[in-house]
Scaffold this motif. Structure first.
Motif, PDB file in Angstrom:
ATOM      1  N   ALA A  62     -14.742 -17.573  15.990  1.00 28.80           N
ATOM      2  CA  ALA A  62     -14.275 -17.949  14.619  1.00 28.80           C
ATOM      3  C   ALA A  62     -12.996 -16.985  14.456  1.00 28.80           C
ATOM      4  N   VAL A  63     -11.991 -17.480  13.883  1.00 37.75           N
ATOM      5  CA  VAL A  63     -10.756 -16.798  13.400  1.00 37.75           C
ATOM      6  C   VAL A  63     -11.016 -15.833  12.456  1.00 37.75           C
ATOM      7  N   PRO A  64     -10.838 -14.491  12.533  1.00 43.59           N
ATOM      8  CA  PRO A  64     -10.951 -13.377  11.480  1.00 43.59           C
ATOM      9  C   PRO A  64     -10.050 -13.439  10.437  1.00 43.59           C
ATOM     10  N   ASP A  65     -10.346 -13.043   9.077  1.00 39.56           N
ATOM     11  CA  ASP A  65      -9.502 -13.126   8.126  1.00 39.56           C
ATOM     12  C   ASP A  65      -8.387 -12.089   8.097  1.00 39.56           C
ATOM     13  N   PRO A  66      -7.397 -12.233   7.890  1.00 43.78           N
ATOM     14  CA  PRO A  66      -6.239 -11.145   8.085  1.00 43.78           C
ATOM     15  C   PRO A  66      -6.528  -9.999   7.020  1.00 43.78           C
ATOM     16  N   VAL A  67      -6.368  -8.949   7.536  1.00 39.71           N
ATOM     17  CA  VAL A  67      -6.578  -7.546   6.853  1.00 39.71           C
ATOM     18  C   VAL A  67      -5.053  -7.117   6.099  1.00 39.71           C
ATOM     19  N   LEU A  68      -5.122  -7.266   4.620  1.00 36.89           N
ATOM     20  CA  LEU A  68      -3.972  -6.862   3.955  1.00 36.89           C
ATOM     21  C   LEU A  68      -4.262  -5.489   3.500  1.00 36.89           C
ATOM     22  N   LEU A  69      -3.138  -4.602   3.195  1.00 43.43           N
ATOM     23  CA  LEU A  69      -3.252  -3.445   2.418  1.00 43.43           C
ATOM     24  C   LEU A  69      -2.955  -3.681   0.973  1.00 43.43           C
ATOM     25  N   ASN A  70      -4.165  -3.253   0.163  1.00 47.37           N
ATOM     26  CA  ASN A  70      -3.910  -3.381  -1.396  1.00 47.37           C
ATOM     27  C   ASN A  70      -3.847  -4.855  -1.639  1.00 47.37           C
ATOM     28  N   PRO A  71      -4.490  -5.679  -1.244  1.00 49.62           N
ATOM     29  CA  PRO A  71      -4.421  -7.123  -1.713  1.00 49.62           C
ATOM     30  C   PRO A  71      -4.804  -7.433  -3.126  1.00 49.62           C
ATOM     31  N   ASP A  72      -5.334  -6.510  -3.718  1.00 51.99           N
ATOM     32  CA  ASP A  72      -5.839  -6.683  -5.333  1.00 51.99           C
ATOM     33  C   ASP A  72      -4.580  -6.058  -6.111  1.00 51.99           C
ATOM     34  N   PHE A  73      -3.431  -5.703  -5.643  1.00 51.09           N
ATOM     35  CA  PHE A  73      -2.441  -5.112  -6.880  1.00 51.09           C
ATOM     36  C   PHE A  73      -2.947  -3.960  -7.399  1.00 51.09           C
ATOM     37  N   ASP A  74      -3.739  -2.923  -6.906  1.00 46.58           N
ATOM     38  CA  ASP A  74      -4.127  -1.750  -7.332  1.00 46.58           C
ATOM     39  C   ASP A  74      -3.242  -0.868  -7.762  1.00 46.58           C
ATOM     40  N   ARG A  75      -3.219   0.219  -8.750  1.00 49.40           N
ATOM     41  CA  ARG A  75      -2.399   1.204  -8.819  1.00 49.40           C
ATOM     42  C   ARG A  75      -2.578   2.328  -7.914  1.00 49.40           C
ATOM     43  N   LEU A  76      -1.978   2.215  -6.791  1.00 47.64           N
ATOM     44  CA  LEU A  76      -2.265   3.189  -5.867  1.00 47.64           C
ATOM     45  C   LEU A  76      -0.848   4.205  -5.350  1.00 47.64           C
ATOM     46  N   PRO A  77      -1.306   5.347  -4.846  1.00 46.36           N
ATOM     47  CA  PRO A  77      -0.154   6.135  -4.292  1.00 46.36           C
ATOM     48  C   PRO A  77       0.696   5.138  -3.207  1.00 46.36           C
ATOM     49  N   LYS A  78       1.932   5.737  -3.129  1.00 45.53           N
ATOM     50  CA  LYS A  78       2.896   5.285  -2.015  1.00 45.53           C
ATOM     51  C   LYS A  78       3.557   6.256  -1.244  1.00 45.53           C
ATOM     52  N   SER A  79       4.442   5.983  -0.435  1.00 45.28           N
ATOM     53  CA  SER A  79       4.876   7.108   0.439  1.00 45.28           C
ATOM     54  C   SER A  79       6.024   7.898  -0.393  1.00 45.28           C
ATOM     55  N   SER A  80       6.480   7.268  -1.337  1.00 44.36           N
ATOM     56  CA  SER A  80       7.332   8.083  -2.351  1.00 44.36           C
ATOM     57  C   SER A  80       7.418   7.582  -3.668  1.00 44.36           C
ATOM     58  N   GLY A  81       7.598   8.302  -4.850  1.00 43.23           N
ATOM     59  CA  GLY A  81       7.435   7.693  -5.982  1.00 43.23           C
ATOM     60  C   GLY A  81       5.890   7.792  -6.704  1.00 43.23           C
ATOM     61  N   SER A  82       5.948   7.194  -7.953  1.00 44.41           N
ATOM     62  CA  SER A  82       4.695   7.289  -8.593  1.00 44.41           C
ATOM     63  C   SER A  82       3.654   6.110  -8.120  1.00 44.41           C
ATOM     64  N   ASP A  83       2.411   6.343  -8.644  1.00 41.85           N
ATOM     65  CA  ASP A  83       1.375   5.144  -8.214  1.00 41.85           C
ATOM     66  C   ASP A  83       1.935   3.834  -8.629  1.00 41.85           C
ATOM     67  N   CYS A  84       1.746   2.811  -8.095  1.00 43.28           N
ATOM     68  CA  CYS A  84       2.160   1.521  -8.266  1.00 43.28           C
ATOM     69  C   CYS A  84       1.255   0.430  -7.845  1.00 43.28           C
ATOM     70  N   THR A  85       1.139  -0.627  -8.485  1.00 39.08           N
ATOM     71  CA  THR A  85       0.415  -2.008  -7.963  1.00 39.08           C
ATOM     72  C   THR A  85       1.290  -2.428  -6.718  1.00 39.08           C
ATOM     73  N   CYS A  86       2.502  -2.027  -6.729  1.00 37.98           N
ATOM     74  CA  CYS A  86       3.403  -2.511  -5.573  1.00 37.98           C
ATOM     75  C   CYS A  86       3.127  -1.769  -4.400  1.00 37.98           C
ATOM     76  N   SER A  87       2.201  -0.569  -4.563  1.00 36.89           N
ATOM     77  CA  SER A  87       1.802  -0.098  -3.319  1.00 36.89           C
ATOM     78  C   SER A  87       1.467  -0.719  -1.920  1.00 36.89           C
ATOM     79  N   GLY A  88       2.238  -0.374  -0.912  1.00 37.36           N
ATOM     80  CA  GLY A  88       1.773  -1.251   0.413  1.00 37.36           C
ATOM     81  C   GLY A  88       2.712  -2.433   0.418  1.00 37.36           C
ATOM     82  N   TRP A  89       3.227  -2.813  -0.658  1.00 36.88           N
ATOM     83  CA  TRP A  89       3.920  -4.130  -0.615  1.00 36.88           C
ATOM     84  C   TRP A  89       5.435  -3.976  -1.064  1.00 36.88           C
TER      85      TRP A  89
END
Length: 334
Positions: free
Chosen positions: A130-157
């Motif tokens: 079976a082919v596994p499902d891909p693993v995405l970072l923050n696929p639900d667009f949650d407000r999370l910390p990012k490498s710089s700047g404030s938390d954002c639903t864009c974190s990881g994207w």
């Protein structure tokens, strides 16, 4: 009766006849048990026997390795049942495909004594894993910390080489990411895939209905080949949004993204003319890639808010804001 004297002993003709018959019978039995001239008894005749093992992967199931377990043999003759033969001790044979094959091993010892052993082997192609499902970072667009700047639903994207970051908002009962009207907003992420596999991508999207300009917004979705990365770049699949870079990796220009040869999939979704979340579904194939990049942006610009940003990236959303609730990618195993 006439008598004969033998060794000073009297023997009758009758007794002589009996002795001759006895001698003939005894000598015949004795001659039958004598070995041929220069011959010797084979006290350790050969015994043919073998076992075998097959490859367990789809690519190797036709490769059969034979283990010779014969005793007291000096030469070996294999018939693999597919037209191939061998005189090796432990040969490897590659069969043409699925099927039943009768394998025979004939062995000979130093005294030319022969033994044979046969076995039918069944080769069946294993099912593809079976082919596994891909693993995405923050696929639900949650407000999370990012490498710089404030938390954002864009974190990881974020990849600011190819667009401005999508912005945080709410809707559909959770955090969502928005592509503002008349701005070059985007999302970008690289993820691992299985080569030549099919995937289903689902994105719940809302288009704002309060259109004020002449050009409606479109949501453009692109799946980009990992073979299109800049030379020498190797993707890293991050597990924490604070670790993923925001610039200088993967695809580094919009022109590179828009090059036709780098696109495995591209489709633009039109504004359906209402203000409800709809799940848009896309199917793509990974081709020969082990890595792809997902790039989503708003297009349809009718006059960017910031001409400098438009000049830098060359695109912007149209007149409506677009909100995306998640990106769900699953492997198609049918």
């Amino acid at each position: 009766m006439r008598k004969i004297v033998l060794n000073n002993r009297l023997i009758s003709k009758t007794n002589i006849a009996m002795l001759l018959v006895f001698a003939m019978v005894f000598s015949c039995d004795f001659i039958d048990e004598l070995p041929e001239a220069n011959s010797r008894v084979d006290e350790t005749p050969p015994t043919a026997f073998f076992t075998f093992s097959t490859g367990v992967e789809i690519e190797t199931f036709t490769e059969v390795l034979f283990a010779n377990q014969s005793d007291n043999a000096t030469s070996y003759s294999w018939d693999f049942g597919d037209g191939n033969t061998s005189t090796e001790v432990d040969p490897l044979n590659i069969y043409p495909g699925e099927g039943s094959f009768t394998v025979t091993l004939t062995v000979t010892d130093a005294l030319n004594q022969v033994s044979s052993y046969s076995e039918v082997i069944e080769l069946i192609e294993p099912e593809a894993p079976a082919v596994p499902d891909p693993v995405l970072l923050n696929p639900d667009f949650d407000r999370l910390p990012k490498s710089s700047g404030s938390d954002c639903t864009c974190s990881g994207w974020i990849n600011t080489d190819v667009g401005e970051q999508g912005e945080s908002s709410s809707g559909n009962g959770s955090d969502v990411l928005k592509f503002d009207n008349a701005e070059p907003d985007h999302v970008y992420q690289e993820f691992e895939v299985t080569p030549n596999a099919n995937y289903r991508m689902e994105i719940p999207v809302l288009f704002q209905s309060d259109q004020t300009g002449d050009l409606p917004s479109q949501l453009e979705v692109r799946v980009l080949s990992g073979q299109g990365y800049v030379d020498g770049y190797t993707p890293v699949y991050f597990t924490d949004t604070t670790e993923i870079p925001q610039v200088g990796f993967g695809y580094t220009s919009v022109a590179q993204i828009e090059e036709a040869g780098n696109n495995l999939f591209v489709e633009a979704v039109d504004n359906p003319g209402d203000s409800e979340y709809r799940t848009f579904t896309f199917i793509f194939n990974s081709g020969a890639n082990t890595s792809v990049a997902l790039f989503i942006r708003g297009i349809g610009n009718s006059g960017p808010e910031d001409p400098a940003d438009f000049a830098r990236y060359g695109y912007a959303s149209g007149d409506e804001e677009i909100r995306a609730d998640a990106v769900i990618i699953t492997a198609i195993n049918e």
